[in-house]
Design an enzyme around this catalytic site. Structure first.
Site, mmCIF file in Angstrom:
data_model
loop_
_atom_site.group_PDB
_atom_site.id
_atom_site.type_symbol
_atom_site.label_atom_id
_atom_site.label_comp_id
_atom_site.label_asym_id
_atom_site.label_seq_id
_atom_site.Cartn_x
_atom_site.Cartn_y
_atom_site.Cartn_z
ATOM 1 N N SER A 19 16.800 39.184 85.840
ATOM 2 C CA SER A 19 17.702 39.199 86.987
ATOM 3 C C SER A 19 19.096 39.642 86.518
ATOM 4 O O SER A 19 19.513 39.296 85.411
ATOM 5 C CB SER A 19 17.801 37.798 87.595
ATOM 6 O OG SER A 19 16.512 37.317 87.873
ATOM 7 N N HIS A 31 7.721 41.323 88.286
ATOM 8 C CA HIS A 31 9.135 41.391 88.644
ATOM 9 C C HIS A 31 9.649 42.763 88.213
ATOM 10 O O HIS A 31 10.336 42.891 87.191
ATOM 11 C CB HIS A 31 9.858 40.253 87.895
ATOM 12 C CG HIS A 31 11.261 40.021 88.338
ATOM 13 N ND1 HIS A 31 12.175 39.339 87.565
ATOM 14 C CD2 HIS A 31 11.917 40.349 89.463
ATOM 15 C CE1 HIS A 31 13.316 39.256 88.202
ATOM 16 N NE2 HIS A 31 13.197 39.868 89.354
ATOM 17 N N LYS A 35 10.361 35.546 96.056
ATOM 18 C CA LYS A 35 10.014 35.042 94.727
ATOM 19 C C LYS A 35 8.833 34.057 94.795
ATOM 20 O O LYS A 35 7.984 34.042 93.911
ATOM 21 C CB LYS A 35 11.226 34.354 94.094
ATOM 22 C CG LYS A 35 12.449 35.252 93.976
ATOM 23 C CD LYS A 35 12.179 36.430 93.078
ATOM 24 C CE LYS A 35 13.460 37.223 92.855
ATOM 25 N NZ LYS A 35 13.237 38.380 91.988
ATOM 26 N N TYR A 63 19.279 29.286 101.421
ATOM 27 C CA TYR A 63 19.707 30.530 100.788
ATOM 28 C C TYR A 63 18.631 31.262 99.991
ATOM 29 O O TYR A 63 17.892 30.645 99.215
ATOM 30 C CB TYR A 63 20.893 30.243 99.842
ATOM 31 C CG TYR A 63 21.409 31.482 99.168
ATOM 32 C CD1 TYR A 63 22.146 32.415 99.895
ATOM 33 C CD2 TYR A 63 21.123 31.750 97.841
ATOM 34 C CE1 TYR A 63 22.598 33.570 99.299
ATOM 35 C CE2 TYR A 63 21.573 32.904 97.231
ATOM 36 C CZ TYR A 63 22.313 33.823 97.969
ATOM 37 O OH TYR A 63 22.757 34.972 97.386
ATOM 38 N N CYS A 117 20.266 42.639 85.723
ATOM 39 C CA CYS A 117 20.361 43.671 84.680
ATOM 40 C C CYS A 117 20.303 45.077 85.278
ATOM 41 O O CYS A 117 20.024 46.045 84.570
ATOM 42 C CB CYS A 117 19.264 43.498 83.640
ATOM 43 S SG CYS A 117 19.621 42.210 82.445
ATOM 44 N N ARG A 162 25.350 38.561 98.762
ATOM 45 C CA ARG A 162 24.219 39.487 98.929
ATOM 46 C C ARG A 162 24.314 40.350 100.179
ATOM 47 O O ARG A 162 24.980 39.996 101.150
ATOM 48 C CB ARG A 162 22.916 38.665 99.056
ATOM 49 C CG ARG A 162 22.590 37.806 97.858
ATOM 50 C CD ARG A 162 21.733 38.539 96.881
ATOM 51 N NE ARG A 162 21.700 37.898 95.582
ATOM 52 C CZ ARG A 162 20.938 38.326 94.582
ATOM 53 N NH1 ARG A 162 20.149 39.365 94.751
ATOM 54 N NH2 ARG A 162 20.964 37.739 93.409
ATOM 55 N N ASP A 199 12.558 45.264 93.142
ATOM 56 C CA ASP A 199 12.431 43.912 92.590
ATOM 57 C C ASP A 199 10.999 43.490 92.242
ATOM 58 O O ASP A 199 10.819 42.783 91.268
ATOM 59 C CB ASP A 199 13.018 42.914 93.605
ATOM 60 C CG ASP A 199 13.326 41.562 92.990
ATOM 61 O OD1 ASP A 199 13.807 41.540 91.837
ATOM 62 O OD2 ASP A 199 13.093 40.533 93.641
ATOM 63 N N ARG A 247 19.271 30.733 93.641
ATOM 64 C CA ARG A 247 17.993 30.064 93.393
ATOM 65 C C ARG A 247 18.245 28.862 92.508
ATOM 66 O O ARG A 247 19.055 28.931 91.589
ATOM 67 C CB ARG A 247 17.052 30.999 92.622
ATOM 68 C CG ARG A 247 16.446 32.103 93.395
ATOM 69 C CD ARG A 247 15.427 32.835 92.540
ATOM 70 N NE ARG A 247 15.990 33.562 91.432
ATOM 71 C CZ ARG A 247 15.881 33.214 90.157
ATOM 72 N NH1 ARG A 247 15.219 32.131 89.814
ATOM 73 N NH2 ARG A 247 16.417 33.944 89.198
#
Ligand code: O2Y
Ligand code: MN
Length: 591
Positions: free
Chosen positions: A248, A226, A206, A197, A250, A375, A277, A69
């Site tokens: 993000s 989130h 998102k 991507y 974690c 990913r 997520d 991102r």
């Protein structure tokens, strides 16, 4: 024949702008998927993997400059700058449209424009939202097919007049200098150009489910967060559900798919995965907080995922999965750093170059086979721990909300907020420290309120106010907790084993939500467990380590208070007074 006038008109306008050779409506059929894959195999956009070892799986490489991102190129375009707030990039809508139109103009020449009707949330649920994504990328179509519910049945649900988010995406030339990810919350519109991507292009994720949805949620009185959603079946067969927000990278996916350690499994605990997520939550007519996962798949980070860290994820990705930017083995299977098994003796790396383990670049650094942000995109239904309520139109009732960060020293393993308002303060002051793998200074604290800093579609001061007000409609509020799995000892080693063992902390959290709640210690930062109330059987932790995991270093907390004060200044007059008074109360309790 499409009867929805607004939809028809918008597609005509966008077609005039992007000038595609052809327009194809995505139906969601199996035959359509095969056809698109076949086409992408021919152009090299996708590579077919070994269908015996990885049935239904394909491989994709992105452009080298297009691997994550791009927050710097992501904008919230509201009429007033103050509505986007100090934590978002802002552009006025007229300027953003003008700038982007120049880039979109003719960008799909000689290409096909695919029209993807998609639903975030189960089709037909009153809590779901519909989007239409126009894209010139087959990779995007195939990812959206996994991550959302798509096709004819969504159009049917939309009817002739239904509301939808207008999502326009073009790879254009994948030129990073002309890349833009624009959100127009006031127009329910998203425009993304020059990326191919992930979060930049799977516009349901998102962009819609967090940035646009958070704006709608404020307007309509719900929460778009989130957060992972998890069900915990306890020995008496009851399932309680929790949500958890971590910044993000974690470990949300790992926690969402947790397998309890042997001792707790024997007690009868079982985990049910709802989402890894995003959670959409609202207060229902029963006065309780309910949540749905608006997604239908996982877009998880490959490196570090293996049968020890996340067995359920490894099972999930055995079939019908898209692998992006991992290492391609010569036998047409895949591998990544921190994955199962030894590295292959040779393969093709994420950039498409021949690769051998131990290869160094010109600066003497190891060349990874897989990109660190590589990913897998996999259907949620394939997860062995998936909850039967994933498709339930009403979702699940939430008993606890967990906030967490990656803190080396300050935050103890777990603590509970005193009440709702204090819980919002705990969420609003969440932070993580940078690891060596991230850019920026090692150890630098990055505040990430509710893990929403990159994803809140409006002013974060207003966002805090919204959270503070949402409990007014609630009769039974979930309890709020903070966890930190990442505390380090003097040698820089993690003190808590994490992964499966996090279940031990979740068990304590649920025991606090019970009507016969387990007693806890009152401390300046919140309620903390008595050690005897955490099931530590089977864990080899010294008394000293346990003490350190729960220790509150007042000197560090004083520094934290100062740091939070500085952070709160960012929000100016929009910082709710309740948060200011929580900060003052914390300072006082530390005395
Ligand atoms: O880098 C990307 O485009 C993906 S980022 C992402 C993907 C899945 C879930 N969460 C995230 C995130 O950054 O929070
Ligand atoms: Mn995320």
């Amino acid at each position: 024949m499409i009867k929805h006038k607004k939809l028809k008109k918008w597609i005509q306008e966008m077609t005039r702008l992007c000038k595609p050779k052809k327009v194809i409506w995505i139906t969601g059929s199996e035959e359509e998927k095969k056809r698109l894959e076949h086409q992408a195999f021919k152009t090299g956009e996708l590579i077919k993997l070994d269908q015996k070892k990885l049935p239904g799986c394909v491989y994709h490489r992105t452009a080298i400059n297009d691997v994550a991102r791009t927050e710097k190129l992501t904008y919230i375009c509201t009429k007033k700058k103050s509505d986007a707030g100090p934590t978002n990039n802002w552009m006025p809508p007229h300027k953003a449209y003008l700038k982007a139109k120049r880039i979109f103009r003719g960008s799909m020449k000689d290409r096909t424009m695919y029209v993807i009707p998609f639903s975030m949330g189960p089709i037909g649920s009153p809590f779901s939202k519909i989007g239409i994504e126009l894209t010139d990328s087959i990779y995007v179509v195939l990812n959206m097919r996994i991550m959302t519910r798509i096709g004819d049945k969504v159009l049917e649900q939309l009817g002739d007049e239904g509301e939808f988010t207008k999502c326009l995406h073009s790879k254009a030339q994948l030129d990073i200098k002309k890349r833009l990810i624009l959100h127009f919350p006031e127009d329910n519109t998203i425009w993304s150009v020059n990326s191919g991507y992930g979060g930049n292009v799977l516009l349901g994720k998102k962009c819609l489910a967090l940035r646009i949805a958070s704006f709608l949620a404020k307007k309509e009185g719900w929460l778009a967060e989130h957060m992972l959603i998890l069900g915990i079946e306890s020995p008496d067969g009851r399932i309680q559900y929790i949500t958890a927000a971590f910044p993000s990278a974690c470990g949300k996916t790992n926690l969402a798919m947790l397998i309890p350690p042997e001792g707790l499994k024997r007690k009868g605990y079982r985990i049910w995965t709802l989402g890894d997520d995003i959670a959409w939550m609202r207060v229902d007519s029963d006065g309780k907080l309910w949540a749905i996962n608006p997604e239908a798949g996982f877009f998880g980070v490959a490196p570090g995922t293996n049968s020890k860290t996340n067995r359920n994820a490894m099972e999930t990705i055995k079939k019908n999965t898209i692998f992006t930017n991992v290492l391609l083995k010569d036998d047409r299977t895949v591998w990544w750093e921190g994955g199962d098994g030894l590295p292959p003796r040779k393969g093709t790396d994420w950039k498409g170059y021949q690769w051998r383990p131990g290869m160094l670049d010109e600066n003497g650094n190891l060349i990874p086979g897989a990109h660190p942000n590589s990913r897998f995109t996999a259907p949620a239904k394939q997860c062995p721990s998936i909850s039967y309520r994933l498709d339930h139109h009403h979702g699940v009732q939430i008993s606890a909300i967990i906030f967490g960060g990656r803190r080396a020293h300050i935050a103890p393993l777990v603590y509970e907020a005193f009440n709702w308002q204090h819980g919002i303060f705990v969420g609003a002051t969440m932070a993580s420290e940078r690891t060596a793998a991230q850019y920026g200074k090692l150890g630098e604290v990055r505040r990430d309120p509710m893990a929403m800093l990159p994803f809140c579609g409006y002013h974060m001061g207003d966002y805090f106010k919204h959270w503070l007000g949402i409990n007014k409609k609630m009769e039974k509020m979930p309890k709020i907790f903070h966890v930190n799995w990442f505390k380090l000892d003097e040698k820089g080693k993690f003190m808590w084993p994490g992964f499966s063992d996090n279940m031990r902390i979740i068990e304590w959290i649920l025991s606090r939500c019970d009507s016969k709640k387990t007693p806890a210690k009152k401390t300046p930062i919140g309620y903390m467990p008595r050690i005897q109330d955490i099931d530590l059987r089977g864990l080899r932790l010294s008394e000293e380590t346990l003490h350190k995991l729960f220790h509150i270093d007042k000197r560090l907390w004083y520094k934290e208070v100062k740091n939070i004060k500085r952070f709160f200044k960012t929000f100016g007059k929009k910082l709710p007074k309740e948060l200011k008074s929580e900060l003052a109360a914390l300072k006082k309790r530390l005395k």
